[in-house]
Design an enzyme around this catalytic site. Sequence first.
Site, PDB file in Angstrom:
ATOM      1  N   LYS A   1       7.183 -20.782 -72.582  1.00 60.76           N
ATOM      2  CA  LYS A   1       6.640 -19.543 -73.157  1.00 60.76           C
ATOM      3  C   LYS A   1       5.715 -19.887 -74.322  1.00 60.76           C
ATOM      4  O   LYS A   1       5.992 -20.828 -75.082  1.00 60.76           O
ATOM      5  CB  LYS A   1       7.805 -18.658 -73.617  1.00 60.76           C
ATOM      6  CG  LYS A   1       7.400 -17.262 -74.065  1.00 60.76           C
ATOM      7  CD  LYS A   1       8.634 -16.420 -74.394  1.00 60.76           C
ATOM      8  CE  LYS A   1       8.280 -15.023 -74.858  1.00 60.76           C
ATOM      9  NZ  LYS A   1       9.465 -14.201 -75.175  1.00 60.76           N
TER      10      LYS A   1
ATOM     11  N   SER B   1       9.663  -9.709 -72.990  1.00 61.65           N
ATOM     12  CA  SER B   1       8.364 -10.280 -73.222  1.00 61.65           C
ATOM     13  C   SER B   1       8.130 -11.625 -72.531  1.00 61.65           C
ATOM     14  O   SER B   1       6.998 -12.078 -72.459  1.00 61.65           O
ATOM     15  CB  SER B   1       8.169 -10.464 -74.728  1.00 61.65           C
ATOM     16  OG  SER B   1       9.103 -11.419 -75.218  1.00 61.65           O
TER      17      SER B   1
ATOM     18  N   SER C   1      14.337 -10.114 -73.963  1.00 61.87           N
ATOM     19  CA  SER C   1      13.116 -10.685 -73.395  1.00 61.87           C
ATOM     20  C   SER C   1      13.281 -11.813 -72.389  1.00 61.87           C
ATOM     21  O   SER C   1      12.303 -12.218 -71.768  1.00 61.87           O
ATOM     22  CB  SER C   1      12.214 -11.165 -74.519  1.00 61.87           C
ATOM     23  OG  SER C   1      11.453 -10.087 -74.982  1.00 61.87           O
TER      24      SER C   1
END
Length: 452
Positions: A45, A120, A144
């Site tokens: 990420k 996210s 997330s």
Amino acid sequence: MVNSCAVLHSCLERIERLNSKINAFVHFEKENPLGQKGTRPIAIKDNISVKDELTTCASKILEGYRPPYDATVIKKLKEKGYILMGKTNMDEFAFGSSCETSCYGPVRNPWDLKRIPGGSSGGSAAAVAADLVPMALGSDTGGSIRQPAALSGVVGMKPTYGRVSRYGLIAFASSLDQIGPITSNVADCAELLGVISGYDGLDSTSADIPVPDYTKALVKNIKGMKIGVPKEYFPEDGLDKDVKEALLEAKNIFKGLEASLVEISLPHTKYAVSCYYIIAPAEASSNLARYDGVQYGLREEAVRMVDMYAKTRTAGFGEEAKRRILLGTYALSSGYYEAYYLKAMRVRTMIKNDFSEAFKSCDVILTPTSPTPAFKIGERADDPLKMYLSDIFTIPANLAGIPGISIPCGFSGNNLPIGLQLLGKPFEEETLIRLAYAFEQNTEFHKRKPNL
Ligand code: GLN
């Protein structure tokens, strides 16, 4: 040296062919995967620092930023022979549940390109769902990892707060953030969790508790285990009909595996979202103060320094980031601090106590991960409240600091993945893995793949 690992070559071929459709990866960088030693491709990420590689949190304000050091999790991955494939798309600074607030444009759900993959960590979840990589790292502050895992049909775990070092994770809300695995199956989740877990002197909140061999929990027998079902997580309204049915079926599968289901209550659940939206923005507003045009990324020049700050922050942050900064600054401002922040901290303790009480009568807690399957791109973008409610079932675990896993448990009428969530006692990730593995091995949901 050119890495000849077959899995790596198949990942590269799929990324080349499919990434433009999904927008899961945002940077492929200096260190070519083919030049790295190792056999396990992994995606990272974009809020986890990788030395000398672009790390931007999908925000314009971190444009061009390359950290001078590796996050502890990255160091561990490199030591264990993982190949870093690139950085994945996300909501800006991890603010969001849909991956629509990224400065690189939205991520698309591999199961339906008109829909969001969740957020996210949506880029990581979509990359795994589309088989661009077998595994990825995400971060989870209010859901997330688990919510995009559910909406994309993969496995995602938020470890106990303190289990995985946050050193090098770009902070959103430091008392809630945890890094965790997003994988295509439970066995990979167990393996990856073992690699990234453990005490780290560089993170003062990291727990000095030995890391067990999580792969030992990959057993199919869950006979006699007690699964708590909280009535507050199965409301009459607000739960999609297909999600409700999939969860009902999941309960039957667990019963068939001779686990026992007990009804429990987590009475303060209804305050979790409001409590989170005081605490998380408060911490975020303070963490984001460092982006001032001096130390990192973007800088908009002006004659006076205060004007430079204002111009840089106005140009660099997106709308949702600005909303969080305003919310958080307001909640912390003098006169309101007691009314909002302190009250939210008290509610947080009550939510934590609910879990401690509930765990007296069960080993794990079963809930839906998300109230609905993936929604359409744009559907909730103009309605922040509706967006915030996407995380109603995942937020309490962050407030309480306990671990949670989401695994596939069904499909909606229009072929969208549905996930179930298991929540555990602090540092009992093994119990989650054991139940998740038994469920997975007795079902076929994880075998279905999107048609790309
Ligand atoms: N969707 C939640 C939020 O917007 C959680 C995000 C996260 O876990 N990073 O804050």
